[in-house]
Design a protein around this motif. Structure first.
Motif, PDB file in Angstrom:
ATOM      1  N   GLY A   1      35.520  -0.903  53.003  1.00  0.00           N
ATOM      2  CA  GLY A   1      36.946  -0.753  52.754  1.00  0.00           C
ATOM      3  C   GLY A   1      37.365   0.648  53.163  1.00  0.00           C
ATOM      4  N   GLU A   2      37.930   1.378  52.222  1.00  0.00           N
ATOM      5  CA  GLU A   2      38.322   2.756  52.512  1.00  0.00           C
ATOM      6  C   GLU A   2      37.080   3.614  52.727  1.00  0.00           C
ATOM      7  OE1 GLU A   2      40.668   4.131  49.316  1.00  0.00           O
ATOM      8  OE2 GLU A   2      42.290   2.698  49.624  1.00  0.00           O
ATOM      9  N   PHE A   3      37.190   4.540  53.661  1.00  0.00           N
ATOM     10  CA  PHE A   3      36.075   5.451  53.888  1.00  0.00           C
ATOM     11  C   PHE A   3      36.620   6.855  54.155  1.00  0.00           C
ATOM     12  CE2 PHE A   3      37.204   4.084  58.161  1.00  0.00           C
ATOM     13  CZ  PHE A   3      37.178   5.266  58.886  1.00  0.00           C
ATOM     14  N   GLU A   4      35.737   7.824  53.952  1.00  0.00           N
ATOM     15  CA  GLU A   4      36.064   9.219  54.260  1.00  0.00           C
ATOM     16  C   GLU A   4      34.879   9.822  55.000  1.00  0.00           C
ATOM     17  OE1 GLU A   4      36.939  13.523  52.043  1.00  0.00           O
ATOM     18  OE2 GLU A   4      36.746  11.674  50.858  1.00  0.00           O
ATOM     19  N   ILE A   5      35.151  10.520  56.071  1.00  0.00           N
ATOM     20  CA  ILE A   5      34.086  11.209  56.795  1.00  0.00           C
ATOM     21  C   ILE A   5      33.852  12.560  56.126  1.00  0.00           C
ATOM     22  CG2 ILE A   5      33.368  12.198  59.003  1.00  0.00           C
ATOM     23  CD1 ILE A   5      35.074  10.021  60.364  1.00  0.00           C
ATOM     24  N   LEU A   6      32.689  12.712  55.525  1.00  0.00           N
ATOM     25  CA  LEU A   6      32.362  13.929  54.786  1.00  0.00           C
ATOM     26  C   LEU A   6      31.871  15.042  55.706  1.00  0.00           C
ATOM     27  CD1 LEU A   6      30.391  12.292  51.828  1.00  0.00           C
ATOM     28  CD2 LEU A   6      32.807  12.964  51.871  1.00  0.00           C
ATOM     29  N   LYS A   7      31.142  14.657  56.746  1.00  0.00           N
ATOM     30  CA  LYS A   7      30.600  15.654  57.667  1.00  0.00           C
ATOM     31  C   LYS A   7      30.404  15.040  59.039  1.00  0.00           C
ATOM     32  CE  LYS A   7      27.542  18.746  56.463  1.00  0.00           C
ATOM     33  NZ  LYS A   7      26.281  19.461  56.079  1.00  0.00           N
ATOM     34  N   ARG A   8      30.896  15.729  60.045  1.00  0.00           N
ATOM     35  CA  ARG A   8      30.624  15.386  61.434  1.00  0.00           C
ATOM     36  C   ARG A   8      29.505  16.285  61.946  1.00  0.00           C
ATOM     37  NH1 ARG A   8      33.249  10.788  63.663  1.00  0.00           N
ATOM     38  NH2 ARG A   8      35.502  10.874  63.355  1.00  0.00           N
ATOM     39  N   ARG A   9      28.599  15.717  62.714  1.00  0.00           N
ATOM     40  CA  ARG A   9      27.547  16.517  63.351  1.00  0.00           C
ATOM     41  C   ARG A   9      27.673  16.371  64.863  1.00  0.00           C
ATOM     42  NH1 ARG A   9      24.851  14.171  58.799  1.00  0.00           N
ATOM     43  NH2 ARG A   9      24.258  15.788  57.264  1.00  0.00           N
ATOM     44  N   GLY A  10      28.847  16.726  65.353  1.00  0.00           N
ATOM     45  CA  GLY A  10      29.176  16.512  66.758  1.00  0.00           C
ATOM     46  C   GLY A  10      28.412  17.382  67.732  1.00  0.00           C
ATOM     47  N   LYS A  11      27.856  18.516  67.262  1.00  0.00           N
ATOM     48  CA  LYS A  11      27.141  19.394  68.191  1.00  0.00           C
ATOM     49  C   LYS A  11      25.849  18.770  68.691  1.00  0.00           C
ATOM     50  CE  LYS A  11      28.918  23.689  66.156  1.00  0.00           C
ATOM     51  NZ  LYS A  11      28.552  24.945  65.441  1.00  0.00           N
ATOM     52  N   ILE A  12      25.311  17.825  67.929  1.00  0.00           N
ATOM     53  CA  ILE A  12      24.057  17.187  68.350  1.00  0.00           C
ATOM     54  C   ILE A  12      24.215  16.523  69.707  1.00  0.00           C
ATOM     55  CG2 ILE A  12      22.442  15.315  67.827  1.00  0.00           C
ATOM     56  CD1 ILE A  12      22.780  15.943  64.885  1.00  0.00           C
ATOM     57  N   ALA A  13      25.339  15.887  69.925  1.00  0.00           N
ATOM     58  CA  ALA A  13      25.550  15.136  71.163  1.00  0.00           C
ATOM     59  C   ALA A  13      25.771  16.029  72.377  1.00  0.00           C
ATOM     60  CB  ALA A  13      26.742  14.188  71.005  1.00  0.00           C
ATOM     61  N   LEU A  14      25.942  17.333  72.176  1.00  0.00           N
ATOM     62  CA  LEU A  14      26.200  18.247  73.284  1.00  0.00           C
ATOM     63  C   LEU A  14      24.926  18.669  74.005  1.00  0.00           C
ATOM     64  CD1 LEU A  14      28.871  20.565  71.623  1.00  0.00           C
ATOM     65  CD2 LEU A  14      29.242  18.531  73.048  1.00  0.00           C
ATOM     66  N   ASN A  15      23.778  18.374  73.404  1.00  0.00           N
ATOM     67  CA  ASN A  15      22.497  18.741  74.001  1.00  0.00           C
ATOM     68  C   ASN A  15      21.629  17.496  74.083  1.00  0.00           C
ATOM     69  OD1 ASN A  15      19.462  19.550  73.523  1.00  0.00           O
ATOM     70  ND2 ASN A  15      20.437  21.371  74.396  1.00  0.00           N
ATOM     71  N   TYR A  16      21.120  17.198  75.277  1.00  0.00           N
ATOM     72  CA  TYR A  16      20.367  15.947  75.483  1.00  0.00           C
ATOM     73  C   TYR A  16      19.149  15.864  74.572  1.00  0.00           C
ATOM     74  CZ  TYR A  16      17.537  12.339  77.713  1.00  0.00           C
ATOM     75  OH  TYR A  16      16.770  11.216  77.949  1.00  0.00           O
ATOM     76  N   ASP A  17      18.345  16.939  74.524  1.00  0.00           N
ATOM     77  CA  ASP A  17      17.131  16.895  73.707  1.00  0.00           C
ATOM     78  C   ASP A  17      17.469  16.770  72.226  1.00  0.00           C
ATOM     79  OD1 ASP A  17      14.163  17.174  73.452  1.00  0.00           O
ATOM     80  OD2 ASP A  17      14.740  18.964  72.330  1.00  0.00           O
ATOM     81  N   SER A  18      18.494  17.488  71.784  1.00  0.00           N
ATOM     82  CA  SER A  18      18.914  17.383  70.389  1.00  0.00           C
ATOM     83  C   SER A  18      19.323  15.956  70.059  1.00  0.00           C
ATOM     84  CB  SER A  18      20.076  18.336  70.102  1.00  0.00           C
ATOM     85  OG  SER A  18      19.665  19.680  70.222  1.00  0.00           O
ATOM     86  N   PHE A  19      20.091  15.341  70.964  1.00  0.00           N
ATOM     87  CA  PHE A  19      20.535  13.966  70.733  1.00  0.00           C
ATOM     88  C   PHE A  19      19.348  13.011  70.674  1.00  0.00           C
ATOM     89  CE2 PHE A  19      21.914   9.787  72.187  1.00  0.00           C
ATOM     90  CZ  PHE A  19      22.976   9.540  71.336  1.00  0.00           C
ATOM     91  N   MET A  20      18.399  13.165  71.600  1.00  0.00           N
ATOM     92  CA  MET A  20      17.260  12.253  71.647  1.00  0.00           C
ATOM     93  C   MET A  20      16.376  12.399  70.410  1.00  0.00           C
ATOM     94  SD  MET A  20      17.790  10.426  74.228  1.00  0.00           S
ATOM     95  CE  MET A  20      16.236   9.526  74.197  1.00  0.00           C
ATOM     96  N   GLN A  21      16.093  13.631  69.990  1.00  0.00           N
ATOM     97  CA  GLN A  21      15.236  13.833  68.823  1.00  0.00           C
ATOM     98  C   GLN A  21      15.932  13.378  67.537  1.00  0.00           C
ATOM     99  OE1 GLN A  21      12.145  14.517  69.225  1.00  0.00           O
ATOM    100  NE2 GLN A  21      12.232  15.160  71.367  1.00  0.00           N
ATOM    101  N   ALA A  22      17.228  13.661  67.414  1.00  0.00           N
ATOM    102  CA  ALA A  22      17.974  13.192  66.241  1.00  0.00           C
ATOM    103  C   ALA A  22      18.027  11.674  66.211  1.00  0.00           C
ATOM    104  CB  ALA A  22      19.386  13.772  66.256  1.00  0.00           C
ATOM    105  N   SER A  23      18.163  11.060  67.377  1.00  0.00           N
ATOM    106  CA  SER A  23      18.173   9.599  67.459  1.00  0.00           C
ATOM    107  C   SER A  23      16.834   9.019  67.029  1.00  0.00           C
ATOM    108  CB  SER A  23      18.504   9.151  68.887  1.00  0.00           C
ATOM    109  OG  SER A  23      19.814   9.540  69.245  1.00  0.00           O
ATOM    110  N   GLU A  24      15.733   9.695  67.386  1.00  0.00           N
ATOM    111  CA  GLU A  24      14.400   9.239  66.972  1.00  0.00           C
ATOM    112  C   GLU A  24      14.247   9.319  65.452  1.00  0.00           C
ATOM    113  OE1 GLU A  24      11.888   7.820  68.665  1.00  0.00           O
ATOM    114  OE2 GLU A  24      13.196   7.765  70.424  1.00  0.00           O
TER     115      GLU A  24
END
Length: 202
Positions: free
Chosen positions: A72-95
């Motif tokens: 239903g209703e939701f609130e975004i408490l924290k965005r971690r958008g910087k992870i997606a700016l670096n390929y290795d960071s994105f891949m390791q976080a995805s793992e």
């Protein structure tokens, strides 16, 4: 009978848009552990919907406790958008998220894993060496599940490698920049040990 759930904090592990209005989110929370959720949204609003690595709070309901829950209703408490700016960071976080996605259903101490997950993603988002952050996550996860990491894996290493491995574990990830460049394949060796010697799925 519909049951309502209050989710104070959950981390988005995976996100998939199906059709024009269905957003499927796999999340892990202190209160419910792993669960699948569905959110009906206008196609124009999917861009402001929760994204992978975000923390959210939400209200949800479902007919059965183990069935997908409708958000239903939701609130975004924290965005971690910087992870997606670096390929290795994105891949390791995805793992890391994939590990929780595959193993989270069977975890008894959901609050402990939820805190570890958020702490790991925070470190990666703040620029810590992603491979070290993932290494620390997998070490603490495996040790918490009772696997003999020190007695088996670390004991099998040379003294120099064992000291380097434990230094990476003891040192805050943000301070491991120089160390991560000298690990000589130790993280990959540890991940292979987990695949071969534990029931943890990656």
């Amino acid at each position: 009978m519909t049951r309502e759930f209050n989710i104070p904090c959950a981390t988005v592990l995976d996100r998939e848009v199906r059709g024009e209005s269905s957003l499927y989110l796999s999340v892990f929370s202190d209160s419910l552990g792993f669960c699948c959720t569905i959110k009906r949204m206008s196609g124009k609003l999917t861009s402001i919907a929760p994204d992978i690595f975000d923390d959210i709070s939400a209200k949800a309901n479902s007919v059965e406790s183990d069935s997908p829950k409708f958000l239903g209703e939701f609130e975004i408490l924290k965005r971690r958008g910087k992870i997606a700016l670096n390929y290795d960071s994105f891949m390791q976080a995805s793992e890391v998220c994939k590990c929780v996605l595959k193993n989270g259903r069977h975890i008894e101490d959901a609050p402990k894993l939820s805190r570890l997950l958020r702490r790991t993603l925070d470190a990666i988002d703040m620029g810590a060496p992603a491979i070290i952050a993932r290494l620390k996550f997998m070490y603490l996860f495996a040790r918490g599940e009772g696997y003999p990491v020190k007695e088996d894996f670390i004991a099998s290493l040379s003294r120099a490698n064992a000291e380097m491995f434990m230094e990476a574990i003891r040192t805050p990830a943000a301070d491991c920049t120089g160390l991560s460049e000298n690990m000589s394949g130790l993280p990959e060796k540890f991940f292979m040990w987990i695949r071969s010697n534990t029931d943890i799925r990656d």
